[in-house]
Design an enzyme around this catalytic site. Structure first.
Site, PDB file in Angstrom:
ATOM      1  N   GLY A 145      49.848  41.334   6.402  1.00 44.43           N
ATOM      2  CA  GLY A 145      50.796  42.336   6.892  1.00 44.43           C
ATOM      3  C   GLY A 145      50.774  42.462   8.395  1.00 44.43           C
ATOM      4  N   GLU A 146      49.585  42.542   8.967  1.00 43.86           N
ATOM      5  CA  GLU A 146      49.468  42.653  10.416  1.00 43.86           C
ATOM      6  C   GLU A 146      49.901  41.367  11.114  1.00 43.86           C
ATOM      7  OE1 GLU A 146      46.571  45.524   8.578  1.00 43.86           O
ATOM      8  OE2 GLU A 146      47.133  43.442   8.253  1.00 43.86           O
TER       9      GLU A 146
END
Length: 428
Positions: A57-58
């Site tokens: 996600g990051e």
């Protein structure tokens, strides 16, 4: 905490890592990239900017920031991007291929984030010699921060989120983290900002728009004729989705399903477990409630009215939202933080969520106040809301249009981070 006490704390921390490293080699998830995590096979090339993205996600957030970075003058901006997971690394490889392929003055190198042993981090910082380190979301590693301080590397924490649980853990060593803290924190909400301020000092904190809004494209509802699930869900029968439901809310979700099927016996219900390995739990739950169910993988033709489809195939939730009349988004009837209710919205479906959606508080309370999404106080309230939507669903195109506008109004986070990065890099 005196400087000597901080030194003792970091030495103790380093000894703990020294004891842990031999054991970590037996962890299957950490074997991938072991040589980079331990710097056993050398170090990455020097870089102007080091960006850390914990996982997949990051890594997508890092990709979005990279797209907005603009090198000053004609000199190439060298960027090291690191991650802790295989999924994150694979995402960063694709990001580097895209960014480097543009030949727009950026040189991006992916790498696994080294283990946070102070000796490893000191070695990494001395080799990379970044002018600035960017941490995305909440990656507060003492060894990394200490090495940056020792190397006079400024640190920016961007798209920052901080839960009360995380804050309580960090407050066990408040003086240590205050001494090692980032130079600037860009938090995604005032609430997160206050928590970061408690730990690091409010003077370091700013509030920004979540980069996740930038990642949301302008895709609208999928037309039935191009929807891969179109032949499985009859157009004449109402189709309702329970998306990303969790085992901890099984009792309430089962009662919600039974109540909905009893009240509207002609509908088809698609139940999507958040974790596929809990599928047997949902089979037993549907049997216990006396509901007729079929596995998605066994469905070869149109689902019969009055059927619960237990979804045991991956990657079909968004197309399914494109066919639904109504949707309940799970992880929200128990205190689990909720799941992504923007997915049904952008597909033109008004989502119903339970009261527990703090993981998506960055979306903004306005999404509930405006009526774009419905917050239910419990499963009974969710049942009544779903019945109303099934009986009178808002026009799909109008819902999707309003959702797009909501998202567009909140974009700009990646650009704000890129500007802050430029400000730091351009300072003497």
């Amino acid at each position: 905490m005196a400087l000597t006490a901080i030194g003792v704390a970091l030495k103790t921390y380093g000894l703990a890592w020294k004891a842990a490293l031999p054991l970590l080699k037996f962890n299957g998830r950490l074997k991938e990239g072991w040589e980079q995590r331990t710097l056993a096979d050398g170090e990455p090339a020097p870089a102007d900017l080091w960006m850390q993205a914990a996982s997949g996600g990051e890594a997508y957030l890092a990709w979005e920031v990279l797209r907005h970075l603009k090198p000053a003058g004609t000199q190439t901006l060298r960027v090291l991007v690191t991650t802790n997971t295989l999924q994150g690394y694979q995402t960063l490889l694709r990001a580097a291929e895209e960014i480097n392929g543009r030949r727009a003055g950026l040189a991006v190198q992916p790498w696994y984030f080294p283990f946070d042993a102070p000796e490893l981090m000191d070695r990494m910082v001395r080799r990379v010699r970044p002018k600035l380190a960017v941490i995305l979301e909440t990656e507060i590693w003492p060894g990394f921060l200490s090495a940056c301080k020792a190397g006079n590397v400024r640190v920016l924490l961007a798209n920052g989120r901080m839960t009360t649980k995380s804050l309580a853990g960090y407050m066990a060593w408040p003086d240590l983290f205050r001494a090692l803290g980032p130079d600037r924190i860009m938090a995604v909400s005032e609430t997160d900002g206050r928590r970061f301020g408690t730990l690091f000092g409010r003077e370091r904190v700013r509030v920004m728009t979540n980069i996740k809004f930038d990642r949301m494209g302008d895709a609208g509802p999928m037309a039935r004729k191009t929807n891969p699930l179109g032949d499985l869900i009859p157009d004449k029968d109402p189709f309702v989705i329970f998306g990303s439901v969790r085992k901890e809310e099984e009792h309430d979700v089962t009662r919600l399903a039974a109540g909905l099927m009893s009240a509207r016996p002609a509908l088809v219900l698609g139940l999507f477990p958040r974790h596929m390995h809990h599928l047997d739990l949902w089979r037993r739950a549907m049997d216990g409630a006396g509901l007729n169910w079929v596995l998605r993988s066994r469905l070869n033709g149109p689902a019969r009215p009055g059927t619960v489809i237990l979804w045991d195939t991956f990657g079909e939730l968004v197309p399914a939202y494109g066919l639904a009349k109504a949707a309940f988004v799970g992880g929200s009837l128990a205190p689990l933080g909720g799941q992504n209710f923007l997915e049904p919205l952008t597909s033109g479906v008004t989502p119903v969520t339970g009261p527990h959606w703090k993981n998506f508080a960055w979306v903004g309370r306005e999404i509930i106040d405006s009526g774009l999404a419905v917050e239910a106080s419990g499963w009974q309230d969710a049942l009544e809301s779903l019945k109303k939507i099934v009986d009178n669903p808002p026009p799909r195109q109008e819902v999707a249009k309003a959702a797009k506008q909501y998202i567009r109004d909140r974009r700009g986070g990646a650009e704000a981070v890129a500007k802050q990065v430029a400000d730091f890099l351009n300072k003497d």
